[in-house]
Enzyme design. Structure first.
Site, PDB file in Angstrom:
ATOM      1  CG  HIS A   1      -9.535  -0.441  -0.504  1.00  0.00           C
ATOM      2  ND1 HIS A   1      -8.909  -0.112   0.633  1.00  0.00           N
ATOM      3  CD2 HIS A   1     -10.503   0.285  -0.045  1.00  0.00           C
ATOM      4  CE1 HIS A   1      -9.572  -0.295   1.781  1.00  0.00           C
ATOM      5  NE2 HIS A   1     -10.435   0.293   1.124  1.00  0.00           N
TER       6      HIS A   1
ATOM      7  CG  ASP B   1      -5.727  -2.622   2.782  1.00  0.00           C
ATOM      8  OD1 ASP B   1      -4.953  -2.473   4.041  1.00  0.00           O
ATOM      9  OD2 ASP B   1      -6.908  -2.049   2.504  1.00  0.00           O
TER      10      ASP B   1
ATOM     11  CG  MET C   1     -11.729   3.692   2.376  1.00  0.00           C
ATOM     12  SD  MET C   1      -9.645   3.432   3.352  1.00  0.00           S
ATOM     13  CE  MET C   1      -8.446   3.400   1.385  1.00  0.00           C
TER      14      MET C   1
ATOM     15  CG  MET D   1      -8.710   6.512   2.381  1.00  0.00           C
ATOM     16  SD  MET D   1      -7.721   7.349   4.246  1.00  0.00           S
ATOM     17  CE  MET D   1      -7.262   5.485   4.340  1.00  0.00           C
TER      18      MET D   1
ATOM     19  CB  SER E   1       3.217   0.327   8.335  1.00  0.00           C
ATOM     20  OG  SER E   1       1.921  -0.379   9.192  1.00  0.00           O
TER      21      SER E   1
ATOM     22  CG  MET F   1     -12.450  -2.802   5.123  1.00  0.00           C
ATOM     23  SD  MET F   1     -10.506  -2.301   4.249  1.00  0.00           S
ATOM     24  CE  MET F   1      -9.730  -1.541   5.662  1.00  0.00           C
TER      25      MET F   1
ATOM     26  CG  ASP G   1      -5.129   2.131   0.746  1.00  0.00           C
ATOM     27  OD1 ASP G   1      -6.885   1.312   0.330  1.00  0.00           O
ATOM     28  OD2 ASP G   1      -3.910   1.768   1.538  1.00  0.00           O
TER      29      ASP G   1
ATOM     30  CG  HIS H   1      -4.234  -1.639  -1.421  1.00  0.00           C
ATOM     31  ND1 HIS H   1      -5.248  -1.842  -1.829  1.00  0.00           N
ATOM     32  CD2 HIS H   1      -4.876  -0.793  -0.673  1.00  0.00           C
ATOM     33  CE1 HIS H   1      -6.280  -2.093  -1.180  1.00  0.00           C
ATOM     34  NE2 HIS H   1      -5.927  -1.190  -0.196  1.00  0.00           N
TER      35      HIS H   1
ATOM     36  N   GLY I   1      -9.359   4.026   7.368  1.00  0.00           N
ATOM     37  CA  GLY I   1      -9.302   4.977   7.279  1.00  0.00           C
ATOM     38  C   GLY I   1      -7.421   5.839   7.593  1.00  0.00           C
TER      39      GLY I   1
ATOM     40  CB  SER J   1      -1.053   0.204   1.429  1.00  0.00           C
ATOM     41  OG  SER J   1      -1.147   1.011   1.349  1.00  0.00           O
TER      42      SER J   1
END
Ligand code: DX5
Ligand code: ZN
Length: 216
Positions: A66, A175, A68, A37, A198, A137, A35, A33, A142, A8
């Site tokens: 992905h 994830d 969100m 948001m 991470s 998830m 993300d 990946h 978030g 990610s």
């Protein structure tokens, strides 16, 4: 069994996105990946189309996007045109999940559906044979760097059972909080795709970490 690693980019150094993307290109990772948001569906804002297009220019791996965001149906076409190879939207954020799946299909890319840890897996039953992947998830969407929710294993088992009955080709992605410690147990429970933020980007040797996750 299919084993895919999707690092990610949320945990990468955004000041060096080109170098980070090239590191992933040179790695054993299968996908990247991404993300997105919106600060509404989730309490955090990450990045959107211009950043995605910039990453796409340098990225040789499939972009595993992905989202969100609320109103996913409004943005499917733009994500597809910005380079998504897989687009996963939240069931909770969609008024009409089937419509979102149809819109993704119309763009000729892969469709994923995702749920947060507090949503029963059973809500996915009507959509399992319509999607390429379910993203379960394993933290609340978030933020990167959260702790893996241990109750996720029993949810994976319920999902795996449903997939074997209704659409054995459907992939399971997890994830949130994925580490070298839980990766092998997740694969044993039938997970196909590990997202790791991470764990990969904070590792002293991210290339080795990706190999180790894949061989977990
Ligand atoms: C969280 C995101 C994740 C995040 C995972 O909402 O969907 O993809 O990057 O980060 P880690 O692997 O650090 O938990
Ligand atoms: Zn994600």
């Amino acid at each position: 069994m299919i084993k895919i690693i999707s690092p990610s980019i949320l945990s990468a150094d955004f000041g060096n996105l080109q170098a980070m993307t090239e590191m992933i290109n040179a790695s054993e990772a299968d996908w990247l990946h991404f993300d997105v948001m919106d600060g509404v569906f989730v309490p955090n804002i990450s990045f959107g189309f211009p950043v995605m297009e910039a990453v796409k220019r340098h990225c040789t791996k499939m972009l595993d996007v992905h989202i969100m965001i609320v109103h996913p149906e409004k943005y499917v076409q733009r994500f597809a045109r910005a380079g998504a190879g897989m687009l996963s939207f939240h069931y909770e954020a969609a008024e009409n999940p089937q419509q979102v799946i149809d819109l993704i299909r119309a763009e000729g890319i892969k469709a994923g559906i995702t749920i947060n840890p507090d949503v029963p897996v059973s809500v996915l039953e009507p959509f399992i044979d319509k999607v390429d992947m379910v993203l379960l998830m394993t933290v609340f969407a978030g933020y990167g760097g959260q702790k893996f929710i241990e109750e996720s294993y029993s949810r994976i088992d319920v999902l795996k059972d449903m997939i074997l009955r209704k659409n054995p080709d459907c992939l399971i992605q997890v994830d949130g909080g994925i580490t070298l410690e839980n990766a092998s147990k997740l694969f044993k429970h039938g997970v196909n795709v590990l997202v790791a933020g991470s764990t990969v980007f904070n590792a002293p040797d991210p290339l080795k970490m990706i190999v180790d996750l894949k061989n977990a």
